[in-house]
Enzyme design. Structure first.
Site, PDB file in Angstrom:
ATOM      1  CB  SER A 252      -1.182  -0.197   1.051  1.00 48.88           C
ATOM      2  OG  SER A 252       0.124   0.268   1.852  1.00 48.88           O
ATOM      3  CE  LYS A 253      -2.792   6.806  -2.132  1.00 48.27           C
ATOM      4  NZ  LYS A 253      -2.913   7.177  -3.341  1.00 48.27           N
ATOM      5  NE  ARG A 254      -3.241   6.068   4.915  1.00 43.41           N
ATOM      6  CZ  ARG A 254      -3.928   5.753   5.508  1.00 43.41           C
ATOM      7  NH1 ARG A 254      -4.453   5.514   6.086  1.00 43.41           N
ATOM      8  NH2 ARG A 254      -5.545   6.035   4.899  1.00 43.41           N
ATOM      9  CE  LYS A 255       1.534  -0.015   7.460  1.00 44.24           C
ATOM     10  NZ  LYS A 255       0.894  -1.423   7.214  1.00 44.24           N
ATOM     11  CG  ASN A 256       7.458  -0.393   0.181  1.00 48.80           C
ATOM     12  OD1 ASN A 256       7.876   0.018  -0.304  1.00 48.80           O
ATOM     13  ND2 ASN A 256       7.055  -1.245  -0.155  1.00 48.80           N
TER      14      ASN A 256
END
Ligand code: GLU
Length: 502
Positions: A252-256
């Site tokens: 997910s873009k929040r983490k990566n």
């Protein structure tokens, strides 16, 4: 049999590394069998699909060297390859199913559906809605039809029993029909759903092998049934494992960062990104870490895919990229570096801001180096502001990030419009409002226009920097995030009406 594979992304956001991953395995499989690889754009969700996203998919897959043989931008015998241009075909096929009694018109309202679901939940057991739940008394249905009420077309599915289908990596899979809804095939606006369009297109485009993400496993029974209803052979199905964050959650873009173009802007080599994607759940027969596309294709065997969720780890990718960089000749290195970022098309828009501010060329890098370097090293203390509290700064950055994510056509004008409208709605002076963005983007409030800087750097890097500043400042707790999301819904509505009223 000619092997024909496809990747079928929906153009609804940034071009995702997951799309490239699936494209790579489809292309590898097709090339291994001397077949063809097709790009199909699944844009039936008209509210979310957009041309900017479609173009970004083309650009990013090409950047990686994932070339398709047929597709919307190059045509082919089985086109059109954009689902929005195939409405007629879907309408005809829905009619075939209706005529044969495999599908039915459903006049149920949203409230009735909610009530039906609640009833089933209360009764325990499976909650999927079946024909026996959905069917209206004949006179009520006739009345609604006469009133011209809205309806959707749904497929019939068995009320009970077990469906068995085959997956190339998993063998036979059983699923209980009880879990499976009478899937909507055509929405009330006449647009097909993914399921109908996907099956019809795969058949008409003569796709022989469907290699797609694991999240589609639960759709397979419905698809198998649709093939049966139409009297068509079903392609072989192969569900690839989902890419994961290092903490094992779904990528997910929040983490990566998940946008392919982020990796481009960060100075990764496309060969290395492709190589890394090839290592996701797959390995060369000799287990070598570093290989190029053609080496992968000539050693390809889909049975070597392992099903444990592969971890997409930026540090490993950076290491691999370093291996690729080390092997460039000095000449190639210079050329690659210049092509990547030290060139006219990337840097010229910054010149008007740099030139008036410096006295020697050696001042350029200290002033504008942030355009070429990864996330600048920022201290928490840099965000200290004379009037804004830390908490408010985090809030400004987070809602600002959501506004930046809402921009489809990325240019200075749109960035300015969105952020200025947000400052207005939040009632923060524009100078103060932009302060944390200066720090997040350039590392210092003393930099030149942050709006121009974001326009030059592009959406992926800009958003990633804002996101990492939110995290640096401690992030937003789960509870606070819920509250903020709610607040933001009202804010974004106001912004939309403000922008619409211009
Ligand atoms: N449009 C679907 C997606 O975005 C395609 C899934 C499939 O390959 O069937 O992933």
């Amino acid at each position: 049999m000619t092997v024909r594979t496809r990747v079928a992304p929906s153009p609804t956001g940034d071009p995702h590394v997951g799309t490239a991953f699936i494209a790579l395995f489809n292309l590898a499989f097709a090339r291994q069998h001397g077949g063809q690889f097709i790009l199909r754009i699944e844009d039936t969700d008209q509210a979310r699909s957009n041309v900017e996203s479609e173009k970004a998919i083309f650009d990013s897959l090409r950047w990686l060297g994932l070339e398709w043989d047929e597709g919307p931008d190059m045509g082919g015998e089985k086109g059109p390859y954009r689902q929005s241009e195939r409405s007629e075909i879907y309408a005809q096929h829905v009619q075939l199913l209706l005529d044969a009694g495999h599908a039915f018109k459903c006049y149920r309202s949203a409230e009735e559906l909610d009530a039906l679901r609640a009833q089933k939940k209360e009764a325990g057991g499976f909650s999927a809605l079946k024909y026996s739940d959905l069917a209206l008394p004949q006179d009520v249905a006739a009345q609604r039809e006469q009133d011209g009420a809205k309806y959707v077309v749904r497929m019939h599915v068995p009320e009970e029993g077990v469906c068995t289908f085959k997956d190339m990596l998993r063998g036979d899979i059983d699923m209980d029909w009880g879990m499976i809804d009478c899937q909507i095939l055509m929405k009330s606006d006449g647009m097909p759903t993914y399921h109908l369009a996907n099956v019809v297109d795969d058949h008409l485009m003569e796709i022989s092998h469907v290699i797609r993400g694991e999240e589609w496993l639960s759709s397979a029974p419905k698809h198998q049934l649709l093939y049966k209803y139409f009297g068509w052979d079903m392609p072989e199905l192969c569900h690839m494992p989902l890419l994961r964050n290092p903490d094992k959650s779904k990528l997910s873009k929040r983490k990566n960062p998940t946008s392919i173009m982020y990796y481009h802007r960060m100075g990764f080599m496309p060969e290395a990104v492709l190589n890394y994607l090839g290592r996701m759940g797959w390995s060369m027969p000799d287990e070598s870490e570093k290989f190029n596309r053609d080496q992968m294709f000539s050693n390809f065997d889909i049975q070597r895919v392992s099903l444990g969720g592969p971890i997409f780890d930026q540090e490993k990718l950076s290491w691999l990229n370093g291996q690729w960089i080390k092997e460039l000749t000095e000449e190639e290195f210079m050329q690659r570096y210049v092509d990547w970022g030290v060139n006219k098309s990337y840097l010229q828009p910054a010149v008007a801001h740099i030139q008036p501010r410096i006295s020697t060329f050696s001042d350029v890098l200290p002033l504008a180096g942030f355009l070429l370097s990864p996330n600048p090293e920022i201290e928490v203390a840099s965000f200290t502001h004379k009037t804004l509290e830390n908490e408010q700064i985090v809030k400004i950055l987070q809602v600002g990030l959501w506004q930046l994510e809402a921009i489809r056509h990325w240019d200075k004008e749109n960035i300015e419009k969105r952020l200025f409208a947000l400052a207005n709605v939040m009632d923060v002076k524009i100078r103060d409002f932009l302060f944390p963005f200066f720090v997040a983007i350039a590392g210092t409030p003393a930099s030149f226009s942050v709006l121009d800087s974001m326009a030059i750097m592009g959406p992926d890097l800009s958003r990633a920097r804002v996101r990492s500043s939110v995290n640096l400042l401690g992030g937003v707790s789960k509870k606070a995030m819920k509250k903020l999301e709610k607040e933001y819904r009202a804010i974004s509505q106001k912004i939309d009406s403000l922008l619409a009223g211009e």
